[in-house]
Design an enzyme around this catalytic site. Structure first.
Site, PDB file in Angstrom:
ATOM      1  N   CYS A   1       0.669  -1.489   0.061  1.00 54.38           N
ATOM      2  CA  CYS A   1      -0.273   0.074   0.126  1.00 54.38           C
ATOM      3  C   CYS A   1       0.715   1.254  -0.066  1.00 54.38           C
ATOM      4  O   CYS A   1       1.536   1.683  -1.004  1.00 54.38           O
ATOM      5  CB  CYS A   1      -0.820  -0.009   0.976  1.00 54.38           C
ATOM      6  SG  CYS A   1      -2.426   0.920   0.843  1.00 54.38           S
TER       7      CYS A   1
ATOM      8  N   HIS B   1      -3.402  -5.022   1.795  1.00 52.80           N
ATOM      9  CA  HIS B   1      -2.659  -5.310   2.986  1.00 52.80           C
ATOM     10  C   HIS B   1      -2.984  -6.758   3.495  1.00 52.80           C
ATOM     11  O   HIS B   1      -3.341  -6.954   4.184  1.00 52.80           O
ATOM     12  CB  HIS B   1      -3.347  -4.313   4.139  1.00 52.80           C
ATOM     13  CG  HIS B   1      -3.283  -2.974   4.015  1.00 52.80           C
ATOM     14  ND1 HIS B   1      -2.207  -2.122   4.726  1.00 52.80           N
ATOM     15  CD2 HIS B   1      -3.902  -1.996   3.250  1.00 52.80           C
ATOM     16  CE1 HIS B   1      -2.331  -1.190   4.352  1.00 52.80           C
ATOM     17  NE2 HIS B   1      -3.417  -0.996   3.546  1.00 52.80           N
TER      18      HIS B   1
ATOM     19  N   GLU C   1      -0.902  -7.992   5.691  1.00 53.36           N
ATOM     20  CA  GLU C   1      -0.489  -8.121   7.150  1.00 53.36           C
ATOM     21  C   GLU C   1      -1.887  -7.984   7.847  1.00 53.36           C
ATOM     22  O   GLU C   1      -1.658  -8.471   9.179  1.00 53.36           O
ATOM     23  CB  GLU C   1       0.639  -7.268   7.440  1.00 53.36           C
ATOM     24  CG  GLU C   1      -0.074  -5.737   7.548  1.00 53.36           C
ATOM     25  CD  GLU C   1      -0.308  -5.157   6.093  1.00 53.36           C
ATOM     26  OE1 GLU C   1      -0.105  -5.925   5.194  1.00 53.36           O
ATOM     27  OE2 GLU C   1      -0.492  -3.979   6.084  1.00 53.36           O
TER      28      GLU C   1
HETATM   29  N1  GLN Z   1      -3.741   6.196   0.850  1.00 53.79           N
HETATM   30  C1  GLN Z   1      -2.703   6.315   1.516  1.00 53.79           C
HETATM   31  C2  GLN Z   1      -1.173   6.792   0.908  1.00 53.79           C
HETATM   32  O1  GLN Z   1      -1.674   7.494  -0.320  1.00 53.79           O
HETATM   33  C3  GLN Z   1      -2.203   4.688   1.592  1.00 53.79           C
HETATM   34  C4  GLN Z   1      -3.190   4.015   2.227  1.00 53.79           C
HETATM   35  C5  GLN Z   1      -2.865   2.844   2.977  1.00 53.79           C
HETATM   36  O2  GLN Z   1      -1.375   2.396   3.095  1.00 53.79           O
HETATM   37  N2  GLN Z   1      -3.572   2.080   3.384  1.00 53.79           N
HETATM   38  O3  GLN Z   1      -0.464   6.978   1.306  1.00 53.79           O
END
Ligand code: GLN
Length: 198
Positions: free
Chosen positions: A84, A175, A177
Site C-alpha cells: 500500500c 494489506h 498483513e
Molecule cells: N492512501 C494512503 C497513501 O496514499 C495509503 C493507504 C494505506 O497505506 N492503506 O499514502
C-alpha cells in the site's frame, strides 16, 4: 534471517506478526527488527515497507537517512515487500509531488484510486504463484498504472494491477498483513532467500 520492518509510521505491528508467522510455518528462525533510524537496514536480509501515509513515510525516510540504505538494499537484490503506502513510496512515479519516492519499482501509481468514499473493501483475488485466492484488504488503496517491461503483474482488480514483482521486490496495493494469511510474506521474502541458498 533478519527481517527489518520500516517503522516510521503505519501498520508496523501487523507486519511484524505476519513475518513471524510465515517464519514459524516454514520452521525458520526470524529475528524481526523495527527500523526508525539509519544504520539498521544494512544488517537486514529482507525489508518490509508497511502501509500508512506515503507522504509522511517517504519524507521521514529521507530526513533520517534511511532512504539511501533502502536503495542500497535493493541494489544488492535483497528482497523487499512493500504494501500500500510502502508500494507508493517504492514506485518510480507516485503522481503526487508530496511523496518523495524511492524509484525502486518501475511503476506509476495513482493514490486512493479505488475511491475516497468507500475507503475500504475486501476481495478474494487470484495471485500468480498462489494456489488459492488471497483475501485482499484494500484501504484507501493505490492502483498501479504504467508498468515497466521488467515488472511482472501478479494480480489485478477491476482490470488494474494491484500486485507486482520486479526482481527481488514485491509490491501490493492491498494489506496482506491484516489477514491471518502469510502466504504473500512467504512468496515475497522467504522463497527468494531459499532459492538463493539452493
Ligand atoms: N492512501 C494512503 C497513501 O496514499 C495509503 C493507504 C494505506 O497505506 N492503506 O499514502
Amino acid at each position: 534471517m533478519r527481517a527489518g520492518v520500516i517503522a516510521v509510521q503505519g501498520d508496523v505491528a501487523e507486519h511484524v506478526a505476519a513475518v513471524e508467522q510465515a517464519g514459524e510455518r516454514l520452521g525458520q528462525d526470524v529475528d524481526v527488527v523495527e527500523i526508525r533510524d539509519a544504520g539498521v537496514v544494512p544488517d537486514c536480509d529482507v525489508l518490509l515497507m508497511p502501509g500508512g501515509e506515503s507522504t509522511t513515510i517517504s519524507r521521514t525516510l529521507q530526513r533520517e537517512g534511511i532512504a539511501p540504505e533502502i536503495e542500497a538494499h535493493a541494489d544488492a537484490d535483497k528482497p523487499i515487500f512493500a504494501t500500500c503506502a510502502g508500494l507508493i513510496v517504492c514506485s518510480r512515479d507516485p503522481q503526487d509531488d508530496r511523496v518523495q519516492e524511492l524509484g525502486l519499482l518501475d511503476v506509476a501509481v495513482e493514490r486512493n484510486a479505488f475511491g475516497r468514499q468507500k475507503h475500504s473493501f475486501e476481495a478474494a483475488i487470484d495471485v500468480t504463484g498462489l494456489d488459492e485466492p488471497f483475501p485482499a484488504v484494500f484501504i484507501r488503496a493505490p492502483a498501479i498504472d504504467d508498468v515497466g517491461e521488467d515488472v511482472e503483474v501478479l494480480a489485478t482488480v477491476q482490470g488494474r494491477p494491484v500486485a507486482v514483482r520486479q526482481g527481488a521486490i514485491v509490491g501490493t496495493a492491498f494489506h496482506p498483513e491484516l489477514t491471518d494469511d502469510a502466504r504473500l510474506h512467504d512468496l515475497a521474502l522467504f522463497e527468494p532467500l531459499a532459492a538463493a541458498d539452493a
